[in-house]
Design a protein around this motif. Structure first.
Motif, PDB file in Angstrom:
ATOM      1  N   ASN A  65     -12.283 -14.372  13.856  1.00  0.00           N
ATOM      2  CA  ASN A  65     -12.047 -12.974  14.244  1.00  0.00           C
ATOM      3  C   ASN A  65     -10.630 -12.497  13.917  1.00  0.00           C
ATOM      4  N   ILE A  66      -9.961 -13.248  13.041  1.00  0.00           N
ATOM      5  CA  ILE A  66      -8.609 -12.860  12.615  1.00  0.00           C
ATOM      6  C   ILE A  66      -8.659 -12.232  11.220  1.00  0.00           C
ATOM      7  N   LEU A  67      -8.064 -11.068  11.090  1.00  0.00           N
ATOM      8  CA  LEU A  67      -8.001 -10.384   9.791  1.00  0.00           C
ATOM      9  C   LEU A  67      -6.541 -10.076   9.473  1.00  0.00           C
ATOM     10  N   GLN A  68      -6.091 -10.520   8.326  1.00  0.00           N
ATOM     11  CA  GLN A  68      -4.702 -10.288   7.927  1.00  0.00           C
ATOM     12  C   GLN A  68      -4.677  -9.417   6.673  1.00  0.00           C
ATOM     13  N   VAL A  69      -3.975  -8.314   6.758  1.00  0.00           N
ATOM     14  CA  VAL A  69      -3.793  -7.424   5.612  1.00  0.00           C
ATOM     15  C   VAL A  69      -2.439  -7.724   4.974  1.00  0.00           C
ATOM     16  N   ALA A  70      -2.433  -7.975   3.679  1.00  0.00           N
ATOM     17  CA  ALA A  70      -1.189  -8.223   2.942  1.00  0.00           C
ATOM     18  C   ALA A  70      -0.359  -6.937   2.882  1.00  0.00           C
ATOM     19  N   GLY A  71       0.883  -7.075   2.515  1.00  0.00           N
ATOM     20  CA  GLY A  71       1.754  -5.909   2.402  1.00  0.00           C
ATOM     21  C   GLY A  71       1.194  -4.888   1.421  1.00  0.00           C
ATOM     22  N   GLN A  72       0.985  -3.670   1.907  1.00  0.00           N
ATOM     23  CA  GLN A  72       0.468  -2.590   1.082  1.00  0.00           C
ATOM     24  C   GLN A  72       1.570  -1.587   0.790  1.00  0.00           C
ATOM     25  N   VAL A  73       1.488  -0.963  -0.376  1.00  0.00           N
ATOM     26  CA  VAL A  73       2.453   0.075  -0.739  1.00  0.00           C
ATOM     27  C   VAL A  73       1.679   1.324  -1.166  1.00  0.00           C
ATOM     28  N   GLY A  74       2.400   2.329  -1.643  1.00  0.00           N
ATOM     29  CA  GLY A  74       1.783   3.614  -1.935  1.00  0.00           C
ATOM     30  C   GLY A  74       1.138   3.737  -3.303  1.00  0.00           C
ATOM     31  N   PRO A  91       6.962  10.135  -5.625  1.00  0.00           N
ATOM     32  CA  PRO A  91       8.277   9.596  -5.257  1.00  0.00           C
ATOM     33  C   PRO A  91       8.653   9.789  -3.791  1.00  0.00           C
ATOM     34  N   GLU A  92       7.918  10.603  -3.054  1.00  0.00           N
ATOM     35  CA  GLU A  92       8.345  10.966  -1.698  1.00  0.00           C
ATOM     36  C   GLU A  92       7.799  10.036  -0.618  1.00  0.00           C
ATOM     37  N   LEU A  93       8.546   9.964   0.487  1.00  0.00           N
ATOM     38  CA  LEU A  93       8.150   9.100   1.595  1.00  0.00           C
ATOM     39  C   LEU A  93       6.798   9.501   2.180  1.00  0.00           C
ATOM     40  N   GLY A 100      14.738  -4.559   1.002  1.00  0.00           N
ATOM     41  CA  GLY A 100      14.627  -4.134  -0.378  1.00  0.00           C
ATOM     42  C   GLY A 100      13.175  -4.187  -0.837  1.00  0.00           C
ATOM     43  N   LEU A 101      12.781  -3.231  -1.646  1.00  0.00           N
ATOM     44  CA  LEU A 101      11.451  -3.241  -2.267  1.00  0.00           C
ATOM     45  C   LEU A 101      11.655  -2.963  -3.751  1.00  0.00           C
ATOM     46  N   PRO A 102      10.643  -3.268  -4.573  1.00  0.00           N
ATOM     47  CA  PRO A 102      10.777  -2.948  -5.997  1.00  0.00           C
ATOM     48  C   PRO A 102      11.094  -1.464  -6.198  1.00  0.00           C
ATOM     49  N   ALA A 103      11.776  -1.164  -7.282  1.00  0.00           N
ATOM     50  CA  ALA A 103      12.225   0.202  -7.562  1.00  0.00           C
ATOM     51  C   ALA A 103      11.090   1.221  -7.452  1.00  0.00           C
ATOM     52  N   GLY A 104      11.358   2.332  -6.781  1.00  0.00           N
ATOM     53  CA  GLY A 104      10.383   3.409  -6.678  1.00  0.00           C
ATOM     54  C   GLY A 104       9.530   3.346  -5.424  1.00  0.00           C
ATOM     55  N   LEU A 105       9.516   2.195  -4.769  1.00  0.00           N
ATOM     56  CA  LEU A 105       8.714   2.048  -3.547  1.00  0.00           C
ATOM     57  C   LEU A 105       9.598   2.232  -2.319  1.00  0.00           C
TER      58      LEU A 105
END
Lengths: 140, 140, 140
Positions: free
Chosen positions: A33-42, A57-59, A124-129
């Motif tokens: 019953n455990i569900l793990q979502v990996a890091g998601q971006v836009g 480009p916007e938040l 820090g995140l990759p450029a643009g994120l």
């Protein structure tokens, strides 16, 4: 123990909206019953043969798309936001916190009385994120 | 599976010492035997009508208050430090690591033989905050 | 609830390859079917009476040693990479991401079809350390 009485299977969760991960990991996994979502971006919905790109480009637009991407994985595993126990939010700029909270509160306005815990840090995140979110859910 | 045989309820944990969260999330949540504590910082006990403020500018006082805030949420969910599986510690300055470890070791000197795992990284936090800690606990 | 029907014990996991933790925490803990690995870095096998040191200055050697250190703790708890639900990767430089992914893909090439979710962010670590990884596993 009762948890061990049946063999549990780990299942990778790959919504049709998501591109193949760029490395050997899953967008999400479920076991018991455990569900793990990996890091998601836009990133916008997957387009065959194209590298994933941020929706803008916007938040605000990146955050809303990130929420949609997390939710797609929760749904793929039979879960919903109501099952989310923890959201980890990674922002890249402390000055984004107030705007992020506004967007977050609007998005979750309809959620029940026990929304998830949340931690927000600046990394820090990759450029643009501008934002990344991962999630732990408990189904049942 | 055995874990799914009964409907589990997610419960928000809000100790009386804590202010209402500034956004739509909980200080902690519990579902089944999983308890997740959201990122806590060195805010003093809630005062009606006042914004939360750090107990002081120093690492020691903020760390001890942060521990107290995490523990209050564990207790609200019927857990204790002995149930903590993972503490995530966010510091803002690598030069604070040695002092943080001293405070940590003093604080947990009386803990049983199976203290929690821990990860410490250096990130950005809102101005004035030197440390943030979140925790995952398994009850039972 | 079924999860609570038997008393669960939390056990510290300390592989023989690991030095005593520098503070009051464990390299890993296990309780019920949840196993949490603390943040691991590229320290070589423990040598009695010596402080732990990185196996070398390069990302590749540190990453491979870090994987070995995480795996040692999973094994100590009766788990394997196949049980890993989430890997959190902390890098110190966004320019390391491409090389890290190469090493990661090579290392996990033989893993089954449901590898772990993963989040990678860029943070600060003590001097000389380029990568840290922690892991959550669900056994069963």
């Amino acid at each position: 123990m009762s948890e061990h009485s049946e063999k549990l299977t780990k299942t990778a969760l790959t919504p049709s909206t998501h591109t193949t991960p760029p490395a050997k990991f899953s967008h999400g996994v479920k076991k018991g019953n455990i569900l793990q979502v990996a890091g998601q971006v836009g990133f916008g919905p997957a387009v065959e043969g194209q590298a994933p790109t941020p929706v803008g480009p916007e938040l605000r637009e990146q955050t809303l798309q990130t929420f949609a991407n997390v939710e797609a994985i929760l749904k793929e595993g039979g879960a919903s936001w109501e099952d989310a126990m923890m959201l980890r939010v990674y922002l890249t700029d402390t000055s984004h916190f107030a705007e992020f909270n506004e967007i977050y509160n609007e998005y979750f306005a309809g959620l029940g009385e026990a929304p998830a815990a949340r931690t927000t840090v600046y990394v820090g995140l990759p450029a643009g994120l501008l934002v990344e979110i991962d999630a732990l859910a408990v189904l049942g």
